[in-house]
Write a protein that holds these residues in place. Structure first.
Motif, PDB file in Angstrom:
ATOM      1  N   LYS A 217      -3.353  42.442  22.613  1.00  0.00           N
ATOM      2  CA  LYS A 217      -2.374  43.258  21.887  1.00  0.00           C
ATOM      3  C   LYS A 217      -1.200  42.406  21.406  1.00  0.00           C
ATOM      4  CE  LYS A 217      -3.242  47.703  24.155  1.00  0.00           C
ATOM      5  NZ  LYS A 217      -2.650  48.759  25.030  1.00  0.00           N
ATOM      6  N   GLU A 218      -0.777  41.482  22.262  1.00  0.00           N
ATOM      7  CA  GLU A 218       0.335  40.620  21.898  1.00  0.00           C
ATOM      8  C   GLU A 218      -0.043  39.712  20.722  1.00  0.00           C
ATOM      9  OE1 GLU A 218       4.235  39.415  22.180  1.00  0.00           O
ATOM     10  OE2 GLU A 218       3.205  41.011  23.281  1.00  0.00           O
ATOM     11  N   LYS A 219      -1.289  39.206  20.740  1.00  0.00           N
ATOM     12  CA  LYS A 219      -1.738  38.362  19.633  1.00  0.00           C
ATOM     13  C   LYS A 219      -1.797  39.158  18.340  1.00  0.00           C
ATOM     14  CE  LYS A 219      -4.444  35.037  22.333  1.00  0.00           C
ATOM     15  NZ  LYS A 219      -5.807  34.487  22.583  1.00  0.00           N
ATOM     16  N   VAL A 220      -2.356  40.380  18.431  1.00  0.00           N
ATOM     17  CA  VAL A 220      -2.429  41.227  17.238  1.00  0.00           C
ATOM     18  C   VAL A 220      -1.030  41.542  16.716  1.00  0.00           C
ATOM     19  CG1 VAL A 220      -3.103  43.503  16.386  1.00  0.00           C
ATOM     20  CG2 VAL A 220      -4.653  42.222  17.866  1.00  0.00           C
ATOM     21  N   LYS A 226       3.703  38.257  11.643  1.00  0.00           N
ATOM     22  CA  LYS A 226       3.635  37.146  10.700  1.00  0.00           C
ATOM     23  C   LYS A 226       3.177  37.620   9.333  1.00  0.00           C
ATOM     24  CE  LYS A 226       2.860  33.505  14.129  1.00  0.00           C
ATOM     25  NZ  LYS A 226       1.921  32.460  14.617  1.00  0.00           N
ATOM     26  N   SER A 227       2.208  38.579   9.319  1.00  0.00           N
ATOM     27  CA  SER A 227       1.732  39.114   8.047  1.00  0.00           C
ATOM     28  C   SER A 227       2.856  39.847   7.322  1.00  0.00           C
ATOM     29  CB  SER A 227       0.553  40.064   8.283  1.00  0.00           C
ATOM     30  OG  SER A 227      -0.518  39.389   8.920  1.00  0.00           O
ATOM     31  N   LYS A 228       3.604  40.656   8.076  1.00  0.00           N
ATOM     32  CA  LYS A 228       4.732  41.362   7.473  1.00  0.00           C
ATOM     33  C   LYS A 228       5.759  40.378   6.918  1.00  0.00           C
ATOM     34  CE  LYS A 228       4.401  45.536  10.318  1.00  0.00           C
ATOM     35  NZ  LYS A 228       5.057  46.363  11.362  1.00  0.00           N
ATOM     36  N   GLU A 229       5.993  39.320   7.689  1.00  0.00           N
ATOM     37  CA  GLU A 229       6.951  38.312   7.231  1.00  0.00           C
ATOM     38  C   GLU A 229       6.468  37.627   5.960  1.00  0.00           C
ATOM     39  OE1 GLU A 229       9.212  34.304   8.976  1.00  0.00           O
ATOM     40  OE2 GLU A 229       7.761  35.425  10.204  1.00  0.00           O
ATOM     41  N   PHE A 230       5.128  37.336   5.901  1.00  0.00           N
ATOM     42  CA  PHE A 230       4.556  36.711   4.709  1.00  0.00           C
ATOM     43  C   PHE A 230       4.658  37.641   3.504  1.00  0.00           C
ATOM     44  CE2 PHE A 230       0.818  36.069   1.972  1.00  0.00           C
ATOM     45  CZ  PHE A 230       1.065  34.781   1.537  1.00  0.00           C
ATOM     46  N   VAL A 231       4.297  38.922   3.711  1.00  0.00           N
ATOM     47  CA  VAL A 231       4.377  39.902   2.620  1.00  0.00           C
ATOM     48  C   VAL A 231       5.822  40.046   2.142  1.00  0.00           C
ATOM     49  CG1 VAL A 231       4.086  42.340   2.041  1.00  0.00           C
ATOM     50  CG2 VAL A 231       2.322  41.153   3.347  1.00  0.00           C
TER      51      VAL A 231
END
Length: 334
Positions: A217-220, A226-231
């Motif tokens: 869960k922590e990895k997800v 990170k995905s939100k930060e990239f977007v």
């Protein structure tokens, strides 16, 4: 016996290990006398006792109150042993050695008495030259008594302290029991064995599986962040790019209108060139005020080859006749 700055430089001493014993006669003090202040060499000896399991801020505040009851005081703290505590109260989390050491490092404590009695006797009070006993005023029923401090209160040696609400050893233990699974899983992850934690084989496997699930869960969660930060960065960059495009397009349109608009530079340039071309093909006539040479314009002879535009010769004979008349006129002028 008084140790003026002992608690500031070293742990508080144990009563049975001190070389300084109070052998002098100990005069009894009243509370009024103690509050007025005593000589430096005669501090008021205040005694506070307890179990002090899982030593916390509530314990420390009670000892602070006991220490500051009088202007000049010496605080002795009695700590009951494991055998006595298990007999009259119950099992403790910390053993007696750990509890003794916790008290020694409290800044308000001047001396620690190990293996303190459950009920205070006159002999114990006389041995340690105790003037007053400090404890909260709630009756403490134990060992077949409604209040183990009743005889101390009747002797006028009891001074009350205030309990700290919201914190107690029982409250801390309740939190641990309530969140037992969380603490067991955490300690298994830290390297403790199931035997040390008194965890069954099945629960151990369950806890380890839950730890693996939590890791996933922590990895997800990290990937999502990170995905939100990239977007967010892409959106920010695209917004900046669109804004720059809009600025450039407005600049381009403005330049185009300045050049090709109704009042643009291209129109003015075209009009100027058109005027120059017209002037080149049809030059301006000389002004009427220009000076004449010799004759007036009405009497200026026309060239012999210029025909009358109003009445052109109708035949060759007429043309020859006109030419002869023009020659005769020239001869008459001569």
């Amino acid at each position: 016996c008084f140790f003026p700055f002992q608690t500031l430089t070293a742990p508080a001493p144990f009563a049975d290990e001190t070389s300084c014993q109070c052998q002098a006669p100990h005069e009894k003090l009243t509370i009024a006398q103690a509050r007025l202040g005593t000589p430096v060499d005669r501090p008021v000896r205040v005694y506070a006792d307890g179990i002090f399991d899982l030593f916390h801020s509530g314990h420390a505040r009670a000892l602070m109150q006991a220490k500051t009851l009088f202007p000049n005081s010496y605080l002795l703290v009695g700590v009951c042993s494991d055998d006595l505590t298990h007999k009259f109260k119950g099992f403790t989390v910390m053993n007696e050695t750990e509890r003794y050491e916790a008290l020694r490092h409290c800044r308000y404590v001047d001396e620690v008495i190990r293996d303190a009695p459950w009920t205070l006797t006159p002999e114990f009070l006389e041995k340690h030259k105790i003037d007053f006993v400090a404890h909260d005023d709630i009756p403490y029923s134990s060992a077949g008594s409604d209040d183990v401090y009743k005889h101390i209160k009747e002797a006028g040696m009891f001074v009350p302290t205030q309990r700290t609400e919201g914190i107690s050893t029982s409250d801390i233990i309740t939190r641990i029991v309530r969140d037992y699974d969380v603490y067991a899983r955490r300690n298994l992850q830290r390297g403790y064995t199931a035997k040390e934690l008194n965890v069954s084989f099945i629960n151990e496997k369950k806890y380890r599986f839950q730890n693996q699930v939590d890791k996933m869960k922590e990895k997800v969660k990290n990937v999502e962040e990170k995905s939100k930060e990239f977007v967010y960065k892409v959106e920010e960059k695209s917004h900046d790019l669109i804004q720059k495009w809009e600025e450039k397009s407005r600049e381009f349109i403005g330049n185009f209108l300045e050049l090709f608009g109704p009042d643009g530079a291209w129109k003015q340039m075209f009009q100027e060139r058109s005027g120059r071309m017209l002037q080149a093909f049809s030059p301006r006539q000389s002004p009427n005020s220009s000076p004449t040479r010799g004759r007036s314009p009405s009497r200026s002879p026309s060239p012999p080859w210029v025909f009358n535009k109003a009445s052109p010769p109708s035949s060759p004979k007429a043309a020859s006749a006109s030419l002869s008349s023009m020659s005769e006129g020239d001869e008459d002028e001569k």
